[in-house]
Design an enzyme around this catalytic site. Structure first.
Site, PDB file in Angstrom:
ATOM      1  CG  ASN A  86      -7.871  -1.893  -1.892  1.00  0.00           C
ATOM      2  OD1 ASN A  86      -7.392  -1.300  -1.050  1.00  0.00           O
ATOM      3  ND2 ASN A  86      -7.356  -2.694  -2.740  1.00  0.00           N
ATOM      4  CE1 TYR A 150      -2.904   7.140  -3.839  1.00  0.00           C
ATOM      5  CE2 TYR A 150      -2.162   8.011  -2.108  1.00  0.00           C
ATOM      6  CZ  TYR A 150      -2.545   6.932  -2.541  1.00  0.00           C
ATOM      7  OH  TYR A 150      -2.859   6.014  -1.713  1.00  0.00           O
TER       8      TYR A 150
END
Length: 249
Positions: A86, A150
């Site tokens: 994560n 990203y």
């Protein structure tokens, strides 16, 4: 679902947001959780009132960070059943204004970190017939001007999820991903965008989310937890959007 012999899960980026909610959800359901993050204080907050959560200060981008994480989990619990990749950093800016250092930091954390940690955990996950969960983003499934590094790094993690699912099934390992949309987490505060720009992005996200609200970290944690349960044994290679319908709108 309580387990008489706790299964063990490593959650990276567990100090805030989706990682914190995920670590706490697993602990509530009886799992033993190694909550990993770069800063000690937020991890302590994640663990407050949850004895099943063990904070571990570590950096997935450090040379021996992944190896240390796996060794610590095995030293404490003797097994590792699930890995939740994560940890992530966000950043923006058009290609014409490329900040190479910022781009490198994103890719090292968002892409190379999961690769290196999954590699380090592979023997333990093979023994446990475990699960790898990659946390990506629904932005990776569509154009993302101004956030291409990203989005591109997370889209690559989607692809890794599918490839690993096929590659690792002979080892008994399932590999899945969740792709959050607009979620109320602190990640935007560290993206380098001004408060005004972040507010504008949030307004756009809300306008393009059919569910009509910004998601909560607990929404994503629920999906991760369900994908790790034994009842999901026939689910692998999937990238599950958790985005209020944004990716299909």
């Amino acid at each position: 679902m309580e387990h008489s012999t706790p299964r063990v899960v490593v959650v990276t980026g567990a100090g805030t947001g989706i990682g914190r909610a995920t670590a706490q959800a697993f602990a509530t359901c009886g799992y033993a959780v190694v909550a990993v993050g770069r800063r000690a204080a937020p991890l302590v907050e994640t663990a407050v009132g949850r004895p099943g959560v063990t904070p571990l200060t570590a950096d997935v981008t450090a040379p021996d960070g992944p190896g240390m994480i796996v060794r610590e989990a095995l030293a404490r619990y003797g097994r590792l059943d699930m890995l939740v990749n994560n940890a992530g950093v966000a950043g923006g800016g058009p290609l014409a204004e490329l900040d190479e250092d910022a781009a490198r930091r994103q890719l090292e954390t968002n892409l190379l970190g999961p690769i290196r940690l999954a590699h380090a955990a592979l023997p333990a996950l093979t023994e446990a017939r475990g699960v790898i969960v990659n946390v990506t983003t629904s932005v990776g499934a569509r154009a993302s001007p101004g956030s291409s590094v990203y989005a591109g790094g997370k889209a690559a993690l989607d692809s890794l999820t599918r490839s690993w699912a096929v590659e690792l099934v002979p080892r008994g390992i399932r590999v899945v991903a969740v792709a959050p949309g607009a979620i109320d987490t602190p990640i935007g505060e560290h993206s380098g965008l001004s408060p005004e720009r972040r507010a504008a992005v949030r307004d756009w996200q809300l306008a393009h989310t059919p569910a009509g609200r910004i998601g909560r970290p607990e929404d994503v944690a629920w999906a991760i937890l369900r994908l790790c349960e034994p009842e999901a044994d026939f689910v692998t290679g999937v990238v599950l959007p958790v985005d209020g319908g944004a990716v299909v709108a």
